[in-house]
Design a protein around this motif. Structure first.
Motif, PDB file in Angstrom:
ATOM      1  N   GLY A  96      75.498  11.202 -45.767  1.00 49.27           N
ATOM      2  CA  GLY A  96      74.282  11.488 -45.011  1.00 49.27           C
ATOM      3  C   GLY A  96      73.864  10.336 -44.110  1.00 49.27           C
ATOM      4  O   GLY A  96      72.704  10.214 -43.749  1.00 49.27           O
ATOM      5  N   LYS A  97      74.817   9.477 -43.742  1.00 51.22           N
ATOM      6  CA  LYS A  97      74.526   8.312 -42.900  1.00 51.22           C
ATOM      7  C   LYS A  97      74.951   8.608 -41.464  1.00 51.22           C
ATOM      8  O   LYS A  97      76.126   8.571 -41.140  1.00 51.22           O
ATOM      9  CB  LYS A  97      75.237   7.070 -43.431  1.00 51.22           C
ATOM     10  CG  LYS A  97      74.710   6.608 -44.758  1.00 51.22           C
ATOM     11  CD  LYS A  97      75.389   5.339 -45.206  1.00 51.22           C
ATOM     12  CE  LYS A  97      74.831   4.889 -46.543  1.00 51.22           C
ATOM     13  NZ  LYS A  97      75.489   3.686 -47.040  1.00 51.22           N
ATOM     14  N   ASN A  98      73.978   8.854 -40.621  1.00 55.52           N
ATOM     15  CA  ASN A  98      74.213   9.132 -39.212  1.00 55.52           C
ATOM     16  C   ASN A  98      74.214   7.797 -38.472  1.00 55.52           C
ATOM     17  O   ASN A  98      73.193   7.123 -38.393  1.00 55.52           O
ATOM     18  CB  ASN A  98      73.099  10.048 -38.696  1.00 55.52           C
ATOM     19  CG  ASN A  98      73.223  10.366 -37.228  1.00 55.52           C
ATOM     20  OD1 ASN A  98      73.781   9.608 -36.453  1.00 55.52           O
ATOM     21  ND2 ASN A  98      72.664  11.498 -36.852  1.00 55.52           N
ATOM     22  N   CYS A  99      75.361   7.385 -37.914  1.00 58.16           N
ATOM     23  CA  CYS A  99      75.465   6.070 -37.277  1.00 58.16           C
ATOM     24  C   CYS A  99      74.543   5.957 -36.067  1.00 58.16           C
ATOM     25  O   CYS A  99      74.064   4.875 -35.758  1.00 58.16           O
ATOM     26  CB  CYS A  99      76.911   5.733 -36.928  1.00 58.16           C
ATOM     27  SG  CYS A  99      77.676   6.803 -35.726  1.00 58.16           S
ATOM     28  N   PHE A 100      74.245   7.068 -35.401  1.00 63.30           N
ATOM     29  CA  PHE A 100      73.321   7.046 -34.264  1.00 63.30           C
ATOM     30  C   PHE A 100      71.920   6.691 -34.741  1.00 63.30           C
ATOM     31  O   PHE A 100      71.287   5.788 -34.203  1.00 63.30           O
ATOM     32  CB  PHE A 100      73.340   8.415 -33.569  1.00 63.30           C
ATOM     33  CG  PHE A 100      72.433   8.504 -32.371  1.00 63.30           C
ATOM     34  CD1 PHE A 100      72.642   7.699 -31.268  1.00 63.30           C
ATOM     35  CD2 PHE A 100      71.390   9.402 -32.345  1.00 63.30           C
ATOM     36  CE1 PHE A 100      71.818   7.784 -30.163  1.00 63.30           C
ATOM     37  CE2 PHE A 100      70.562   9.497 -31.250  1.00 63.30           C
ATOM     38  CZ  PHE A 100      70.773   8.695 -30.142  1.00 63.30           C
ATOM     39  N   THR A 101      71.451   7.366 -35.767  1.00 58.49           N
ATOM     40  CA  THR A 101      70.127   7.090 -36.315  1.00 58.49           C
ATOM     41  C   THR A 101      70.048   5.676 -36.877  1.00 58.49           C
ATOM     42  O   THR A 101      69.064   4.965 -36.656  1.00 58.49           O
ATOM     43  CB  THR A 101      69.777   8.111 -37.419  1.00 58.49           C
ATOM     44  OG1 THR A 101      69.873   9.424 -36.868  1.00 58.49           O
ATOM     45  CG2 THR A 101      68.379   7.899 -37.953  1.00 58.49           C
ATOM     46  N   LEU A 102      71.086   5.256 -37.584  1.00 56.00           N
ATOM     47  CA  LEU A 102      71.102   3.898 -38.150  1.00 56.00           C
ATOM     48  C   LEU A 102      71.034   2.843 -37.048  1.00 56.00           C
ATOM     49  O   LEU A 102      70.330   1.835 -37.184  1.00 56.00           O
ATOM     50  CB  LEU A 102      72.349   3.693 -39.010  1.00 56.00           C
ATOM     51  CG  LEU A 102      72.420   4.519 -40.301  1.00 56.00           C
ATOM     52  CD1 LEU A 102      73.794   4.357 -40.951  1.00 56.00           C
ATOM     53  CD2 LEU A 102      71.322   4.117 -41.264  1.00 56.00           C
ATOM     54  N   THR A 103      71.741   3.058 -35.960  1.00 52.90           N
ATOM     55  CA  THR A 103      71.726   2.118 -34.843  1.00 52.90           C
ATOM     56  C   THR A 103      70.348   2.076 -34.191  1.00 52.90           C
ATOM     57  O   THR A 103      69.833   0.995 -33.869  1.00 52.90           O
ATOM     58  CB  THR A 103      72.799   2.482 -33.800  1.00 52.90           C
ATOM     59  OG1 THR A 103      74.074   2.476 -34.437  1.00 52.90           O
ATOM     60  CG2 THR A 103      72.799   1.529 -32.627  1.00 52.90           C
ATOM     61  N   LEU A 104      69.732   3.235 -34.002  1.00 51.33           N
ATOM     62  CA  LEU A 104      68.384   3.276 -33.429  1.00 51.33           C
ATOM     63  C   LEU A 104      67.390   2.536 -34.319  1.00 51.33           C
ATOM     64  O   LEU A 104      66.559   1.763 -33.824  1.00 51.33           O
ATOM     65  CB  LEU A 104      67.924   4.729 -33.232  1.00 51.33           C
ATOM     66  CG  LEU A 104      68.594   5.516 -32.124  1.00 51.33           C
ATOM     67  CD1 LEU A 104      68.094   6.958 -32.126  1.00 51.33           C
ATOM     68  CD2 LEU A 104      68.344   4.875 -30.769  1.00 51.33           C
ATOM     69  N   GLU A 105      67.474   2.778 -35.620  1.00 51.48           N
ATOM     70  CA  GLU A 105      66.566   2.103 -36.548  1.00 51.48           C
ATOM     71  C   GLU A 105      66.775   0.595 -36.515  1.00 51.48           C
ATOM     72  O   GLU A 105      65.808  -0.178 -36.495  1.00 51.48           O
ATOM     73  CB  GLU A 105      66.767   2.640 -37.965  1.00 51.48           C
ATOM     74  CG  GLU A 105      66.263   4.052 -38.150  1.00 51.48           C
ATOM     75  CD  GLU A 105      66.645   4.665 -39.488  1.00 51.48           C
ATOM     76  OE1 GLU A 105      67.405   4.032 -40.259  1.00 51.48           O
ATOM     77  OE2 GLU A 105      66.188   5.788 -39.755  1.00 51.48           O
ATOM     78  N   LYS A 106      68.020   0.152 -36.502  1.00 53.91           N
ATOM     79  CA  LYS A 106      68.335  -1.279 -36.469  1.00 53.91           C
ATOM     80  C   LYS A 106      67.778  -1.920 -35.199  1.00 53.91           C
ATOM     81  O   LYS A 106      67.179  -2.997 -35.241  1.00 53.91           O
ATOM     82  CB  LYS A 106      69.853  -1.471 -36.545  1.00 53.91           C
ATOM     83  CG  LYS A 106      70.317  -2.900 -36.488  1.00 53.91           C
ATOM     84  CD  LYS A 106      71.839  -2.976 -36.524  1.00 53.91           C
ATOM     85  CE  LYS A 106      72.320  -4.380 -36.240  1.00 53.91           C
ATOM     86  NZ  LYS A 106      73.777  -4.444 -36.133  1.00 53.91           N
ATOM     87  N   ASN A 107      67.971  -1.249 -34.061  1.00 54.30           N
ATOM     88  CA  ASN A 107      67.461  -1.772 -32.791  1.00 54.30           C
ATOM     89  C   ASN A 107      65.940  -1.822 -32.763  1.00 54.30           C
ATOM     90  O   ASN A 107      65.350  -2.771 -32.239  1.00 54.30           O
ATOM     91  CB  ASN A 107      67.987  -0.950 -31.613  1.00 54.30           C
ATOM     92  CG  ASN A 107      69.454  -1.182 -31.350  1.00 54.30           C
ATOM     93  OD1 ASN A 107      70.030  -2.168 -31.787  1.00 54.30           O
ATOM     94  ND2 ASN A 107      70.069  -0.262 -30.631  1.00 54.30           N
TER      95      ASN A 107
END
Length: 109
Positions: free
Chosen positions: A85-96
């Motif tokens: 359930g780890k969406n790399c797009f969402t994770l990248t947005l959150e990190k940024n």
């Protein structure tokens, strides 16, 4: 479910969809040229690397067959989304977003 990668790339990169379309047109030209080169060389198969995966085009007497082979990165990303359930797009947005907030906080103090 159907998505439009050209529109999404345009929004993400702020590059007008007209220019994205021009790039995609040139990709199609390259693919056509690769197929012609293969035919002229007596080959019946063409593999083209897109960076996120490869398309394999097999030319048979009465058919053209396509196969997509994802890159390791794409494969891991999709598996991570499906299984964990780890969406790399969402994770990248959150990190940024966290980074931007942290930088603003640091600048304030």
């Amino acid at each position: 479910m159907v998505f439009n990668i050209k529109d999404d790339l345009s929004k993400l990169t702020t590059i007008d969809v007209l220019y994205i379309n021009r790039i995609f047109d040139k990709i199609i030209w390259c693919l056509s040229d690769y197929v012609e080169e293969a035919i002229d060389s007596g080959e019946d198969s063409v593999e083209v690397n897109f960076g996120f995966g490869s398309i394999i085009i097999n030319i048979e007497e009465d058919a053209i067959k396509y196969k997509f082979k994802p890159s390791k990165t794409l494969d891991e990303s999709i598996i991570g989304t499906v299984i964990d359930g780890k969406n790399c797009f969402t994770l990248t947005l959150e990190k940024n977003l966290v980074q931007k907030i942290t930088n603003i906080y640091k600048d304030m103090f």
